[in-house]
Scaffold this motif. Structure first.
Motif, PDB file in Angstrom:
ATOM      1  N   THR A   1       0.820  -1.214   0.000  1.00  0.00           N
ATOM      2  CA  THR A   1       0.000   0.000   0.000  1.00  0.00           C
ATOM      3  C   THR A   1       0.856   1.267   0.000  1.00  0.00           C
ATOM      4  N   LEU A   2       2.111   1.153   0.351  1.00  0.00           N
ATOM      5  CA  LEU A   2       2.985   2.320   0.403  1.00  0.00           C
ATOM      6  C   LEU A   2       3.646   2.643  -0.930  1.00  0.00           C
ATOM      7  N   PHE A   3       3.567   1.747  -1.893  1.00  0.00           N
ATOM      8  CA  PHE A   3       4.248   1.936  -3.167  1.00  0.00           C
ATOM      9  C   PHE A   3       3.236   2.034  -4.299  1.00  0.00           C
ATOM     10  N   VAL A   4       3.439   2.997  -5.181  1.00  0.00           N
ATOM     11  CA  VAL A   4       2.551   3.184  -6.328  1.00  0.00           C
ATOM     12  C   VAL A   4       2.781   2.049  -7.318  1.00  0.00           C
ATOM     13  N   GLY A   5       1.733   1.371  -7.699  1.00  0.00           N
ATOM     14  CA  GLY A   5       1.811   0.303  -8.684  1.00  0.00           C
ATOM     15  C   GLY A   5       2.024  -1.079  -8.100  1.00  0.00           C
ATOM     16  N   ALA A   6       2.354  -1.189  -6.821  1.00  0.00           N
ATOM     17  CA  ALA A   6       2.553  -2.500  -6.197  1.00  0.00           C
ATOM     18  C   ALA A   6       1.216  -3.004  -5.665  1.00  0.00           C
ATOM     19  N   MET A   7       0.859  -4.246  -6.031  1.00  0.00           N
ATOM     20  CA  MET A   7      -0.419  -4.805  -5.587  1.00  0.00           C
ATOM     21  C   MET A   7      -0.250  -5.988  -4.644  1.00  0.00           C
ATOM     22  N   CYS A   8       0.992  -6.466  -4.463  1.00  0.00           N
ATOM     23  CA  CYS A   8       1.226  -7.619  -3.596  1.00  0.00           C
ATOM     24  C   CYS A   8       2.695  -7.605  -3.174  1.00  0.00           C
ATOM     25  N   ALA A   9       3.135  -8.688  -2.545  1.00  0.00           N
ATOM     26  CA  ALA A   9       4.524  -8.772  -2.081  1.00  0.00           C
ATOM     27  C   ALA A   9       5.508  -8.720  -3.235  1.00  0.00           C
ATOM     28  N   ALA A  10       5.137  -9.304  -4.380  1.00  0.00           N
ATOM     29  CA  ALA A  10       6.029  -9.281  -5.539  1.00  0.00           C
ATOM     30  C   ALA A  10       6.288  -7.855  -5.995  1.00  0.00           C
ATOM     31  N   GLY A  11       5.260  -7.028  -5.990  1.00  0.00           N
ATOM     32  CA  GLY A  11       5.431  -5.623  -6.358  1.00  0.00           C
ATOM     33  C   GLY A  11       6.257  -4.864  -5.344  1.00  0.00           C
ATOM     34  N   SER A  12       6.090  -5.178  -4.071  1.00  0.00           N
ATOM     35  CA  SER A  12       6.893  -4.529  -3.031  1.00  0.00           C
ATOM     36  C   SER A  12       8.368  -4.887  -3.154  1.00  0.00           C
ATOM     37  N   LEU A  13       8.637  -6.134  -3.502  1.00  0.00           N
ATOM     38  CA  LEU A  13      10.026  -6.563  -3.646  1.00  0.00           C
ATOM     39  C   LEU A  13      10.652  -6.034  -4.926  1.00  0.00           C
ATOM     40  N   TYR A  14       9.827  -5.694  -5.906  1.00  0.00           N
ATOM     41  CA  TYR A  14      10.333  -5.221  -7.188  1.00  0.00           C
ATOM     42  C   TYR A  14      10.573  -3.709  -7.194  1.00  0.00           C
ATOM     43  N   VAL A  15      10.276  -3.020  -6.093  1.00  0.00           N
ATOM     44  CA  VAL A  15      10.414  -1.564  -6.030  1.00  0.00           C
ATOM     45  C   VAL A  15      11.861  -1.127  -6.249  1.00  0.00           C
ATOM     46  N   ASN A  16      12.810  -1.835  -5.684  1.00  0.00           N
ATOM     47  CA  ASN A  16      14.218  -1.493  -5.901  1.00  0.00           C
ATOM     48  C   ASN A  16      15.022  -2.765  -6.157  1.00  0.00           C
ATOM     49  N   PRO A  17      16.270  -2.629  -6.586  1.00  0.00           N
ATOM     50  CA  PRO A  17      17.043  -3.831  -6.940  1.00  0.00           C
ATOM     51  C   PRO A  17      17.441  -4.709  -5.755  1.00  0.00           C
ATOM     52  N   PHE A  18      17.159  -4.302  -4.540  1.00  0.00           N
ATOM     53  CA  PHE A  18      17.542  -5.092  -3.370  1.00  0.00           C
ATOM     54  C   PHE A  18      16.431  -5.998  -2.854  1.00  0.00           C
ATOM     55  N   GLY A  19      15.238  -5.924  -3.413  1.00  0.00           N
ATOM     56  CA  GLY A  19      14.102  -6.682  -2.896  1.00  0.00           C
ATOM     57  C   GLY A  19      14.249  -8.180  -3.046  1.00  0.00           C
TER      58      GLY A  19
END
Length: 87
Positions: free
Chosen positions: A62-80
């Motif tokens: 919910t804190l990241f634009v475009g992320a809908m699940c854990a995969a999107g949260s981990l894809y936010v930066n190259p360290f996820g």
């Protein structure tokens, strides 16, 4: 716990003699139970930590634009995903 187990594990590997019935051999056999118990707890804590990490990543979407699940949260930066694989 792992460093303590590793220290005793090295000692067991160096001095183990299955043909011996000495007091040292009996002490080393008792230490194998200690080492296996400590490592079992360490692995259990790591498994629990993995589930908590995935739970947290799933609820951060919910804190990241475009992320809908854990995969999107981990894809936010190259360290996820490398962090997930290290867990």
């Amino acid at each position: 716990m792992v460093l303590y187990s590793a220290r005793h594990g090295v000692q067991i590997l160096r001095r183990w003699d299955l043909r011996s019935g000495s007091e040292l051999q009996l002490l080393l056999e008792r230490k194998t139970y200690l080492v296996s118990t400590l490592l079992a707890y360490a692995f259990a804590f790591q498994l629990g930590s993995l589930f908590l990490f995935i739970y947290t990543a799933d609820h951060l979407h919910t804190l990241f634009v475009g992320a809908m699940c854990a995969a999107g949260s981990l894809y936010v930066n190259p360290f996820g995903y490398p962090t997930l694989f290290l867990r």
